[in-house]
Design a protein around this motif. Sequence first.
Motif, mmCIF file in Angstrom:
data_model
loop_
_atom_site.group_PDB
_atom_site.id
_atom_site.type_symbol
_atom_site.label_atom_id
_atom_site.label_comp_id
_atom_site.label_asym_id
_atom_site.label_seq_id
_atom_site.Cartn_x
_atom_site.Cartn_y
_atom_site.Cartn_z
ATOM 1 N N THR A 1 0.637 -1.019 0.198
ATOM 2 C CA THR A 1 -0.371 -0.064 0.135
ATOM 3 C C THR A 1 1.119 1.711 0.443
ATOM 4 O O THR A 1 0.554 2.282 -0.001
ATOM 5 N N LEU A 2 2.347 1.262 0.368
ATOM 6 C CA LEU A 2 3.390 2.564 0.245
ATOM 7 C C LEU A 2 3.954 2.208 -0.803
ATOM 8 O O LEU A 2 4.877 3.281 -1.228
ATOM 9 N N PHE A 3 3.367 1.263 -1.983
ATOM 10 C CA PHE A 3 4.662 1.507 -2.777
ATOM 11 C C PHE A 3 4.000 3.113 -4.190
ATOM 12 O O PHE A 3 2.895 3.085 -4.364
ATOM 13 N N PRO A 4 5.037 3.387 -4.635
ATOM 14 C CA PRO A 4 5.798 4.746 -5.255
ATOM 15 C C PRO A 4 4.879 4.193 -6.863
ATOM 16 O O PRO A 4 5.082 3.044 -7.429
ATOM 17 N N LEU A 5 4.540 5.058 -7.353
ATOM 18 C CA LEU A 5 4.222 5.338 -8.746
ATOM 19 C C LEU A 5 5.528 3.931 -9.705
ATOM 20 O O LEU A 5 5.132 3.355 -10.575
ATOM 21 N N GLN A 6 6.998 4.587 -9.542
ATOM 22 C CA GLN A 6 7.476 4.203 -10.379
ATOM 23 C C GLN A 6 7.383 2.754 -10.276
ATOM 24 O O GLN A 6 8.239 1.682 -10.413
ATOM 25 N N TYR A 7 8.085 2.364 -8.984
ATOM 26 C CA TYR A 7 8.039 0.928 -8.600
ATOM 27 C C TYR A 7 7.212 0.208 -8.420
ATOM 28 O O TYR A 7 7.455 -1.530 -8.850
ATOM 29 N N LEU A 8 6.536 0.320 -8.266
ATOM 30 C CA LEU A 8 5.016 -0.749 -8.864
ATOM 31 C C LEU A 8 4.859 -0.688 -10.283
ATOM 32 O O LEU A 8 5.245 -2.094 -10.356
ATOM 33 N N LEU A 9 5.299 0.013 -11.256
ATOM 34 C CA LEU A 9 5.324 0.100 -12.516
ATOM 35 C C LEU A 9 6.821 -0.677 -13.121
ATOM 36 O O LEU A 9 6.453 -2.055 -13.907
ATOM 37 N N MET A 10 7.597 -0.705 -12.009
ATOM 38 C CA MET A 10 8.710 -1.747 -12.305
ATOM 39 C C MET A 10 8.240 -3.051 -12.794
ATOM 40 O O MET A 10 8.720 -4.583 -12.824
ATOM 41 N N ARG A 11 7.945 -3.270 -10.744
ATOM 42 C CA ARG A 11 7.292 -4.853 -10.654
ATOM 43 C C ARG A 11 6.324 -5.068 -11.375
ATOM 44 O O ARG A 11 6.429 -6.394 -11.870
ATOM 45 N N MET A 12 5.411 -4.296 -12.136
ATOM 46 C CA MET A 12 4.482 -4.806 -13.253
ATOM 47 C C MET A 12 5.626 -5.023 -14.199
ATOM 48 O O MET A 12 4.721 -6.515 -14.425
ATOM 49 N N LEU A 13 6.480 -4.460 -14.482
ATOM 50 C CA LEU A 13 7.220 -5.061 -16.088
ATOM 51 C C LEU A 13 7.853 -6.623 -16.139
ATOM 52 O O LEU A 13 7.830 -7.711 -16.695
ATOM 53 N N ARG A 14 8.616 -6.433 -14.901
ATOM 54 C CA ARG A 14 9.432 -7.151 -14.007
ATOM 55 C C ARG A 14 8.216 -8.545 -14.239
ATOM 56 O O ARG A 14 8.881 -9.984 -14.594
ATOM 57 N N ASN A 15 7.599 -8.684 -13.423
ATOM 58 C CA ASN A 15 6.954 -9.974 -13.394
ATOM 59 C C ASN A 15 6.316 -10.774 -14.440
ATOM 60 O O ASN A 15 5.408 -11.677 -14.735
ATOM 61 N N VAL A 16 6.187 -9.710 -15.246
ATOM 62 C CA VAL A 16 5.571 -9.473 -17.014
ATOM 63 C C VAL A 16 6.765 -10.306 -18.053
ATOM 64 O O VAL A 16 6.374 -11.709 -18.686
ATOM 65 N N ASP A 17 7.237 -9.432 -17.901
ATOM 66 C CA ASP A 17 8.773 -10.418 -18.471
ATOM 67 C C ASP A 17 9.362 -11.870 -17.728
ATOM 68 O O ASP A 17 9.864 -12.652 -18.475
#
Length: 304
Positions: free
Chosen positions: A233-249
């Motif tokens: 719940t405390l993830f900032p935007l850039q870190y959340l987007l980076m995690r999304m891309l890593r999960n997809v990769d």
Amino acid sequence: MKQAKPKAVRNRIRKSKGEIVFEIVVYAIATLFCIYCLFPFAVILGSSFETESNFAIYGFPIIPRNFTLQAYKMVLGDGQIFRAYGVTIFTTVVGTLISMLLTISMAYPLSLKKVKLRNVVTFFVYFTMLFGGGLVPTYLLISKTLDMKDNIFVLIIPVAFSAWNMFLMRNFFSGIPHELSESAYMDGANDFQILRKIILPISVPGIATLSLFYALGYWNQWFNAMLYIDDSTLFPLQYLLMRMLRNVDAMREMARTTGMSVGDLPTNSLRMATTVVAIGPIVLLYPYVQKYFTSGLTVGAIKG
């Protein structure tokens, strides 16, 4: 009856052919340069709506052949992105205010020649630009000694002060004519009143520029979140987007190595969509701050 203007005045008003040609060339070059700068953004925006299968065939389009919102559905699907937006907006606004308060509070005294030991203090600040404590001591200090893990202010406090920005602000203050402060001293004003009523109002260009620097730093921050934030719940935007891309990769790599099928999983379009989501607010904010980048507000402030 209007008096006709002298011929010499009319000749000065009328532009020569050389001046007209020069202006046309300048405007043409400026237009081409704007198109050159905007072209990558057009590609990013168009590609974010393209299907994954078309990237291998047609590349990255400006106008998508098969319009789809699949990438944006993945980014905005569970609503976590909006919570991350809230975290990032909070850290950007509050962090920029705190950073500018600290920067101005140190830059202004160090710009005054009457302050004792200002050269010593300046050296200690400059020393931090040359040598740092290192990642491990910093991590132990913040996570163990200060106990700031999973605290939203861990995204603000460790990066709240920049020595480089402080020196920029100090140099800006030093460029303000000292006669302004001297005349205020003669009228009985103290240093705080001079800073608030005289120095800050004519320092808007410097303050706006450094505020944008700080805001961009907070907006693009992800490294501290990776180190100190475990609460989603405390993830900032850039870190959340980076995690999304890593999960997809990771999903695509797993499918490639195991022979499984993940369907038309948007990888390239997801990258483009996350870029649009991340840079949108900053692109919209920049035109409002750009007008303050011009310096020279103090020109003519002192009449001799």
